[in-house]
Design a protein around this motif. Structure first.
Motif, PDB file in Angstrom:
ATOM      1  N   ALA A  84       0.846  -1.219   0.000  1.00  0.00           N
ATOM      2  CA  ALA A  84       0.000   0.000   0.000  1.00  0.00           C
ATOM      3  C   ALA A  84       0.859   1.238   0.000  1.00  0.00           C
ATOM      4  CB  ALA A  84      -0.918  -0.022   1.229  1.00  0.00           C
ATOM      5  N   ALA A  85       2.042   1.102   0.545  1.00  0.00           N
ATOM      6  CA  ALA A  85       2.924   2.273   0.608  1.00  0.00           C
ATOM      7  C   ALA A  85       3.586   2.573  -0.732  1.00  0.00           C
ATOM      8  CB  ALA A  85       4.009   2.030   1.652  1.00  0.00           C
ATOM      9  N   GLY A  86       3.643   1.580  -1.604  1.00  0.00           N
ATOM     10  CA  GLY A  86       4.293   1.824  -2.875  1.00  0.00           C
ATOM     11  C   GLY A  86       4.710   0.538  -3.573  1.00  0.00           C
ATOM     12  N   ARG A  87       5.214   0.712  -4.758  1.00  0.00           N
ATOM     13  CA  ARG A  87       5.660  -0.429  -5.536  1.00  0.00           C
ATOM     14  C   ARG A  87       7.082  -0.171  -5.998  1.00  0.00           C
ATOM     15  NH1 ARG A  87       1.270  -2.004  -9.950  1.00  0.00           N
ATOM     16  NH2 ARG A  87       2.743  -3.750 -10.071  1.00  0.00           N
ATOM     17  N   TYR A  88       7.821  -1.345  -6.124  1.00  0.00           N
ATOM     18  CA  TYR A  88       9.211  -1.201  -6.570  1.00  0.00           C
ATOM     19  C   TYR A  88       9.686  -2.536  -7.140  1.00  0.00           C
ATOM     20  CZ  TYR A  88      14.311  -1.306  -6.112  1.00  0.00           C
ATOM     21  OH  TYR A  88      15.654  -1.473  -6.330  1.00  0.00           O
ATOM     22  N   SER A  89      10.411  -2.539  -8.265  1.00  0.00           N
ATOM     23  CA  SER A  89      11.061  -3.740  -8.817  1.00  0.00           C
ATOM     24  C   SER A  89      12.241  -3.301  -9.663  1.00  0.00           C
ATOM     25  CB  SER A  89      10.077  -4.564  -9.654  1.00  0.00           C
ATOM     26  OG  SER A  89       9.712  -3.867 -10.829  1.00  0.00           O
ATOM     27  N   THR A  90      13.245  -4.165  -9.727  1.00  0.00           N
ATOM     28  CA  THR A  90      14.434  -3.846 -10.505  1.00  0.00           C
ATOM     29  C   THR A  90      15.181  -5.133 -10.856  1.00  0.00           C
ATOM     30  OG1 THR A  90      16.495  -2.590 -10.552  1.00  0.00           O
ATOM     31  CG2 THR A  90      15.882  -3.594  -8.467  1.00  0.00           C
ATOM     32  N   ASP A  91      15.978  -5.064 -11.912  1.00  0.00           N
ATOM     33  CA  ASP A  91      16.879  -6.174 -12.221  1.00  0.00           C
ATOM     34  C   ASP A  91      18.013  -6.185 -11.197  1.00  0.00           C
ATOM     35  OD1 ASP A  91      15.561  -7.065 -14.556  1.00  0.00           O
ATOM     36  OD2 ASP A  91      16.457  -5.404 -15.689  1.00  0.00           O
ATOM     37  N   ILE A  92      18.462  -7.394 -10.832  1.00  0.00           N
ATOM     38  CA  ILE A  92      19.524  -7.491  -9.836  1.00  0.00           C
ATOM     39  C   ILE A  92      20.475  -8.611 -10.238  1.00  0.00           C
ATOM     40  CG2 ILE A  92      18.142  -9.017  -8.352  1.00  0.00           C
ATOM     41  CD1 ILE A  92      19.558  -7.777  -5.952  1.00  0.00           C
ATOM     42  N   THR A  93      21.769  -8.324 -10.160  1.00  0.00           N
ATOM     43  CA  THR A  93      22.825  -9.312 -10.385  1.00  0.00           C
ATOM     44  C   THR A  93      23.752  -9.275  -9.176  1.00  0.00           C
ATOM     45  OG1 THR A  93      22.731  -8.980 -12.773  1.00  0.00           O
ATOM     46  CG2 THR A  93      24.700 -10.051 -11.890  1.00  0.00           C
ATOM     47  N   THR A  94      24.042 -10.468  -8.639  1.00  0.00           N
ATOM     48  CA  THR A  94      24.892 -10.506  -7.452  1.00  0.00           C
ATOM     49  C   THR A  94      26.105 -11.405  -7.704  1.00  0.00           C
ATOM     50  OG1 THR A  94      23.853 -12.429  -6.405  1.00  0.00           O
ATOM     51  CG2 THR A  94      22.844 -10.262  -5.993  1.00  0.00           C
ATOM     52  N   ALA A  95      27.172 -11.076  -7.003  1.00  0.00           N
ATOM     53  CA  ALA A  95      28.375 -11.926  -6.994  1.00  0.00           C
ATOM     54  C   ALA A  95      28.927 -11.909  -5.580  1.00  0.00           C
ATOM     55  CB  ALA A  95      29.399 -11.417  -7.990  1.00  0.00           C
ATOM     56  N   THR A  96      28.900 -13.069  -4.927  1.00  0.00           N
ATOM     57  CA  THR A  96      29.360 -13.138  -3.532  1.00  0.00           C
ATOM     58  C   THR A  96      30.334 -14.301  -3.342  1.00  0.00           C
ATOM     59  OG1 THR A  96      27.474 -14.504  -2.921  1.00  0.00           O
ATOM     60  CG2 THR A  96      27.259 -12.127  -2.582  1.00  0.00           C
ATOM     61  N   ILE A  97      31.189 -14.106  -2.390  1.00  0.00           N
ATOM     62  CA  ILE A  97      32.093 -15.177  -1.950  1.00  0.00           C
ATOM     63  C   ILE A  97      31.773 -15.470  -0.493  1.00  0.00           C
ATOM     64  CG2 ILE A  97      34.477 -15.835  -1.497  1.00  0.00           C
ATOM     65  CD1 ILE A  97      35.317 -14.053  -3.790  1.00  0.00           C
ATOM     66  N   ASN A  98      31.523 -16.758  -0.211  1.00  0.00           N
ATOM     67  CA  ASN A  98      31.126 -17.142   1.139  1.00  0.00           C
ATOM     68  C   ASN A  98      31.997 -18.296   1.643  1.00  0.00           C
ATOM     69  OD1 ASN A  98      28.586 -15.495   1.495  1.00  0.00           O
ATOM     70  ND2 ASN A  98      28.117 -16.575  -0.424  1.00  0.00           N
ATOM     71  N   MET A  99      32.319 -18.212   2.903  1.00  0.00           N
ATOM     72  CA  MET A  99      32.958 -19.340   3.577  1.00  0.00           C
ATOM     73  C   MET A  99      31.852 -20.184   4.188  1.00  0.00           C
ATOM     74  SD  MET A  99      35.807 -20.840   4.251  1.00  0.00           S
ATOM     75  CE  MET A  99      37.049 -19.565   4.053  1.00  0.00           C
TER      76      MET A  99
END
Length: 484
Positions: A84-99
């Motif tokens: 109700a407060a608003g709308r939002y969307s976007t393309d997202i690309t991630t690159a992470t390194i995890n132990m």
């Protein structure tokens, strides 16, 4: 900013390239799932009433130890909210390194884990990198679980939280920074070349027998199989299903005689190789198991049954039989006695005539004939000072020859004597010649030379006084003696 992103990517690649397991094992995965957003307008995390946006991902991980590995995860999809407060969307690309910390060891079929790390978040469908389109995930963390489907394939479920270093992607800067949640599922694949010097299928780091010959079946420790647990590998064990000893190529030897039980005719009693594992107590060359005469004396020759040889079958063994090839009584040590005089034929000079021991088996010369031989001796005369027999003596010698032929094993000794007339040398020579004349005549009548001895004594053995004519006549004589 661009330099920071490139630095992160290089750091990820460096970690992946340098991190190794003892088997050099890698893992690559394909993932897909949904994203949720937490910002200033709303918190969609685990809110099923809010929209989900999809993503796809690729992971590459490297095993570090039994409980740790490092993983690089790249995703591409959409993220947003609708409230109700608003709308939002976007393309997202991630690159992470995890132990990642694996709670259970590598042999577990189900391995839950926790992860923590960081990376970059790109908001541009064209992947154009600029300071306006890149945030940093600082940190990223979460958890997951791997299900081992095969030694090479695993099913992966993972929850990944990424907290951004910024708070303006939803258009509002207020409170905490933006955060993203990735619900993912995927398949991951193990690959890489492990060190296995002996090619037995067990990695060198786990291989307790690293030099196993090619083609030999091994256990989980990389050691050759040993079904009978005798310490001798099956491929070298001639009796792989029965515990044995190394000196016999893994075959048993219950009696310890150096002959395998399978080849030992007497596996419970120590024996010799020559006897095929059986003992030969009396040393006659026949194993006790076959020996019908086990107490044979040392050195006695035996037959196939182990009994002493008895060629003539007279009940006396060859070694105790003086005549092993001719049957005889025990009293004569196995020798025959054809004439039954108690003297073995082998010792009997007259084996076809009963005789006496004193005469070596030949009969006694009768007293009458002994007397006659003495009379004959007294009637043997020679020409004066000559060895020539007088004609009257010949009949006497013929009779003597007949007696000697009757007692063919009797020997005759001829002694010649003279009176004291003449020199000793002359008398010795004359008496010798006269005995030789008698011997020669008897030989002419068929008496063997070996039976006759002739000795001249000269005047050395007088039997009367040489001072009288009568005495000298008695001293000139021939003496005949028989013996055996």
């Amino acid at each position: 900013m661009k330099k920071s992103i490139l630095l992160c990517i290089c750091l990820a690649v460096t970690m992946l390239m340098n991190a190794q397991t003892q088997d050099k094992k890698w893992n690559i995965g394909l993932h897909g799932g949904a994203t949720q957003f937490n910002g200033d307008y709303s918190n969609d995390f685990y809110n099923t009433k809010m929209p989900f946006y999809g993503f796809g991902g690729l992971s590459v991980s490297r095993y570090i130890s039994s409980h740790f590995d490092v993983s690089f995860l790249a995703t591409k999809g959409k993220v947003g909210f609708n409230s109700a407060a608003g709308r939002y969307s976007t393309d997202i690309t991630t690159a992470t390194i995890n132990m990642r910390f694996n709670i259970l060891g590598p042999n577990s079929p189900v391995r839950p884990y926790l992860l923590a790390g960081g990376g970059a978040i790109l908001f541009d469908k064209n992947l154009a990198i600029s300071s306006k389109t890149v945030d940093y995930a600082a940190p990223s963390f979460g958890g997951g679980i791997n299900f081992r489907l095969s030694p090479y394939v695993m099913l992966n479920l993972q929850e990944t939280f990424m907290y951004s270093n910024k708070d303006n992607r939803d258009g509002v800067v207020s409170g905490s920074n933006d955060a993203y949640l990735f619900h993912s599922a995927g398949l991951t694949f193990n690959f890489g070349k492990k060190k296995d010097a002996d090619k037995d299928g067990v990695a060198d780091r786990l291989d307790k027998c690293p030099n196993t010959p090619a083609g030999v079946a091994v256990d989980k420790n990389g050691c050759p199989l040993d079904r009978d647990k005798d310490g001798i590998a099956d491929y070298m064990d001639a009796c792989p299903d029965i515990a044995g000893i190394e000196s016999l190529k893994g075959c048993p030897d219950k009696d310890g005689d150096g002959i395998t039980d399978a080849e030992d005719r007497c596996p419970d009693v120590a024996g010799t190789v020559a006897m095929k594992g059986c003992p030969d107590t009396d040393g006659d060359g026949v194993a006790d198991i076959d020996d019908r005469c086990p107490g044979t004396k040392a050195g006695y020759k035996v037959d196939a049954s182990g009994c002493p040889m008895d060629n003539d079958k007279d009940g006396i063994v060859n070694e105790e039989d003086r005549c092993p090839d001719a049957a005889g009584p025990a009293g004569l040590k196995g020798c025959p006695d054809k004439d039954g005089d108690g003297i073995a034929d082998i010792d009997d000079h007259c084996p076809d005539m009963k005789g006496t021991i004193a005469n070596k088996g030949c009969p006694e010369i009768t007293k009458e004939e002994e007397k006659r031989i003495t009379e004959i001796a007294s009637k043997i005369f020679f020409e004066t000072n000559s060895a020539k027999l007088k004609a009257t003596s010949l009949a006497q010698l013929d009779e003597l020859a007949a007696i000697l032929k009757k007692y063919e094993n009797a020997n005759l000794s001829i002694g010649g004597h003279t009176d004291s007339q003449g020199s000793d040398e002359f008398n010795i020579a004359l008496s010798q010649k006269r005995t030789e004349s008698v011997k020669t005549y008897l030989m002419g009548k068929g008496i063997m030379e070996s039976r006759i001895s002739a000795t001249g004594f000269g005047e050395s053995q007088p039997i009367a006084d040489n001072k009288t004519a009568l005495g000298r006549a008695k001293n000139r004589r021939v003496e005949l003696k028989t013996s055996y």
